[in-house]
Design an enzyme around this catalytic site. Structure first.
Site, PDB file in Angstrom:
ATOM      1  CE  LYS A  34      -4.144  -1.825   2.249  1.00 57.69           C
ATOM      2  NZ  LYS A  34      -5.084  -1.676   3.346  1.00 57.69           N
ATOM      3  CG  ASP A  44      -8.040   0.781   3.907  1.00 60.91           C
ATOM      4  OD1 ASP A  44      -8.900  -0.011   3.479  1.00 60.91           O
ATOM      5  OD2 ASP A  44      -6.807   0.555   3.836  1.00 60.91           O
TER       6      ASP A  44
HETATM    7  P1  NAP Z   1       0.345  -2.915   8.909  1.00 59.57           P
HETATM    8  O1  NAP Z   1       0.576  -1.669   8.130  1.00 59.57           O
HETATM    9  O2  NAP Z   1       1.279  -4.063   8.745  1.00 59.57           O
HETATM   10  O3  NAP Z   1       0.314  -2.486  10.473  1.00 59.57           O
HETATM   11  C1  NAP Z   1       0.266  -3.461  11.488  1.00 59.57           C
HETATM   12  C2  NAP Z   1       0.067  -2.778  12.850  1.00 59.57           C
HETATM   13  O4  NAP Z   1      -0.126  -3.809  13.822  1.00 59.57           O
HETATM   14  C3  NAP Z   1       1.271  -1.952  13.324  1.00 59.57           C
HETATM   15  O5  NAP Z   1       0.808  -0.860  14.065  1.00 59.57           O
HETATM   16  C4  NAP Z   1       2.008  -2.951  14.227  1.00 59.57           C
HETATM   17  O6  NAP Z   1       2.779  -2.325  15.237  1.00 59.57           O
HETATM   18  C5  NAP Z   1       0.833  -3.660  14.876  1.00 59.57           C
HETATM   19  N1  NAP Z   1       1.198  -4.976  15.368  1.00 59.57           N
HETATM   20  C6  NAP Z   1       1.476  -6.089  14.642  1.00 59.57           C
HETATM   21  N2  NAP Z   1       1.763  -7.125  15.470  1.00 59.57           N
HETATM   22  C7  NAP Z   1       1.683  -6.656  16.740  1.00 59.57           C
HETATM   23  C8  NAP Z   1       1.863  -7.232  18.025  1.00 59.57           C
HETATM   24  N3  NAP Z   1       2.176  -8.530  18.173  1.00 59.57           N
HETATM   25  N4  NAP Z   1       1.677  -6.455  19.112  1.00 59.57           N
HETATM   26  C9  NAP Z   1       1.337  -5.152  18.981  1.00 59.57           C
HETATM   27  N5  NAP Z   1       1.155  -4.531  17.796  1.00 59.57           N
HETATM   28  C10 NAP Z   1       1.324  -5.275  16.678  1.00 59.57           C
HETATM   29  O7  NAP Z   1      -1.111  -3.510   8.630  1.00 59.57           O
HETATM   30  P2  NAP Z   1      -2.446  -2.716   8.187  1.00 59.57           P
HETATM   31  O8  NAP Z   1      -2.539  -2.680   6.723  1.00 59.57           O
HETATM   32  O9  NAP Z   1      -2.527  -1.441   8.929  1.00 59.57           O
HETATM   33  O10 NAP Z   1      -3.574  -3.768   8.692  1.00 59.57           O
HETATM   34  C11 NAP Z   1      -3.788  -4.020  10.069  1.00 59.57           C
HETATM   35  C12 NAP Z   1      -4.952  -4.999  10.236  1.00 59.57           C
HETATM   36  O11 NAP Z   1      -6.143  -4.393   9.757  1.00 59.57           O
HETATM   37  C13 NAP Z   1      -4.805  -6.299   9.440  1.00 59.57           C
HETATM   38  O12 NAP Z   1      -5.298  -7.354  10.234  1.00 59.57           O
HETATM   39  C14 NAP Z   1      -5.707  -6.093   8.239  1.00 59.57           C
HETATM   40  O13 NAP Z   1      -6.252  -7.317   7.741  1.00 59.57           O
HETATM   41  C15 NAP Z   1      -6.808  -5.249   8.846  1.00 59.57           C
HETATM   42  N6  NAP Z   1      -7.478  -4.385   7.859  1.00 59.57           N
HETATM   43  C16 NAP Z   1      -8.829  -4.458   7.785  1.00 59.57           C
HETATM   44  C17 NAP Z   1      -9.496  -3.650   6.897  1.00 59.57           C
HETATM   45  C18 NAP Z   1     -10.988  -3.738   6.788  1.00 59.57           C
HETATM   46  O14 NAP Z   1     -11.507  -3.229   5.798  1.00 59.57           O
HETATM   47  N7  NAP Z   1     -11.694  -4.296   7.750  1.00 59.57           N
HETATM   48  C19 NAP Z   1      -8.799  -2.753   6.063  1.00 59.57           C
HETATM   49  C20 NAP Z   1      -7.406  -2.688   6.189  1.00 59.57           C
HETATM   50  C21 NAP Z   1      -6.753  -3.514   7.096  1.00 59.57           C
HETATM   51  P3  NAP Z   1       4.314  -1.863  14.963  1.00 59.57           P
HETATM   52  O15 NAP Z   1       4.206  -0.528  14.280  1.00 59.57           O
HETATM   53  O16 NAP Z   1       4.909  -1.781  16.321  1.00 59.57           O
HETATM   54  O17 NAP Z   1       4.931  -2.931  14.103  1.00 59.57           O
END
Ligand code: NAP
Length: 272
Positions: free
Chosen positions: A66, A101
């Site tokens: 992204k 989003d």
């Molecule tokens: P991303 O950019 O990879 O960000 C992941 C986030 O999760 C970061 O803030 C990371 O923290 C945190 N994280 C990961 N593992 C962790 C842990 N063990 N403990 C604490 N924090 C942790 O991912 P994203 O694109 O933002 O997506 C995040 C989630 O939202 C995913 O599950 C995705 O499927 C979901 N999502 C849903 C929708 C929807 O339409 N419903 C849309 C987009 C995304 P750090 O910065 O410390 O690494």
């Protein structure tokens, strides 16, 4: 000729976007197909150019592309501010990026809660989704606090939005001040379905808990929220549908049947 749409990402084989968009095409009797393409980050530019030259009608972009994809497209101001795109259209003569989003999350909350102006919202996470959500909620007048494991990432977003930030220490204290808690981390997502950053004893009865993770639909966080008898819980499926519907409208100019899309996603998730 059949119109071709797709999503690029890596991994992408479990994406629900094909099921969701193909259901909408079928309901609208459109001669179009939506496919998933695994694209490693180093091929992002080639994939976007390739789709464009092959005459694709639209693309979605998912994890982990992204942010990098933004470098290879023109983009609207909001997507540039967020620093990430999830949708590309080709209508303006060049690949053009959008981010749907944040608006999707805002719509879900407004439908569930009403006006969110001056509501205190605690967002867990500072990744792509959290950034987009924080941007839209702050723009709608909510008081946003961002809590992230890597505190510097939270601080960086907060500084651009007039929001506050924290790490994940003392979350219970921060939740006390919040009316809405949003999990925008990947914690709790399949296959680590027993993980959660917040448990029942950290919540209060006036809290609204929104988990954007949609696989599983009922995450451990939402189960904890029900145990704590919070005011309302919201799962991630509607946000997924609304971000897809916004992309669909950008590509086609047609408002898709969101109920059909939601049913297709919930059916697919129940089969997993
Ligand atoms: P991303 O950019 O990879 O960000 C992941 C986030 O999760 C970061 O803030 C990371 O923290 C945190 N994280 C990961 N593992 C962790 C842990 N063990 N403990 C604490 N924090 C942790 O991912 P994203 O694109 O933002 O997506 C995040 C989630 O939202 C995913 O599950 C995705 O499927 C979901 N999502 C849903 C929708 C929807 O339409 N419903 C849309 C987009 C995304 P750090 O910065 O410390 O690494």
């Amino acid at each position: 000729m059949k119109e071709v749409y797709g999503v690029i990402g890596d991994p992408v084989e479990h994406s629900l976007s094909p099921v969701m968009h193909n259901a909408a095409f079928e309901a609208l009797n459109m001669d179009a197909i939506y496919l998933a393409f695994r694209v490693p980050p180093e091929y992002t530019r080639d994939a976007i150019r390739g789709a464009w030259s092959l005459g694709f009608s639209g693309l979605n972009v998912t994890i982990p592309l992204k942010e990098i994809a933004l470098s290879y497209v023109s983009a609207d101001e909001i997507a540039r501010k967020i620093g990430a795109i999830n949708t590309i259209s080709f209508k303006k003569g060049v690949p053009f990026g959008h981010n749907t989003d944040g608006i999707a999350a805002l719509k879900v909350l407004e439908e569930a809660v009403g006006d969110i102006r001056e509501k205190h919202v605690l967002i867990l996470g500072a990744g792509g989704a959290a950034k987009a959500i924080a941007f839209y909620l702050a723009s709608a007048g909510a008081f946003v606090k961002i809590a992230n494991r890597t505190a510097e990432r939270a601080a960086e977003i907060a500084s651009k939005l007039n929001a506050s930030w924290t790490d994940l220490e003392n979350l219970k204290e921060h939740i006390k001040d919040a009316e809405i808690l949003i999990n925008a981390t990947s914690v709790g997502m399949y296959p680590y379905v027993e993980n959660t950053l917040v448990t029942a004893e950290m919540m209060h009865h006036d809290l609204i808990v929104f988990d954007i993770v949609y696989n599983p639909v009922e995450t451990r966080l939402l189960r904890e929220a029900k145990k704590a008898d919070v005011k309302m819980t919201i799962d991630g499926v509607k946000m997924l549908v609304y971000q897809g519907a916004a992309a669909f409208e950008i590509w086609t100019g047609v408002e898709p049947p969101k109920d059909v899309m939601e049913r297709a996603v919930r059916n697919a998730l129940s089969d997993l």
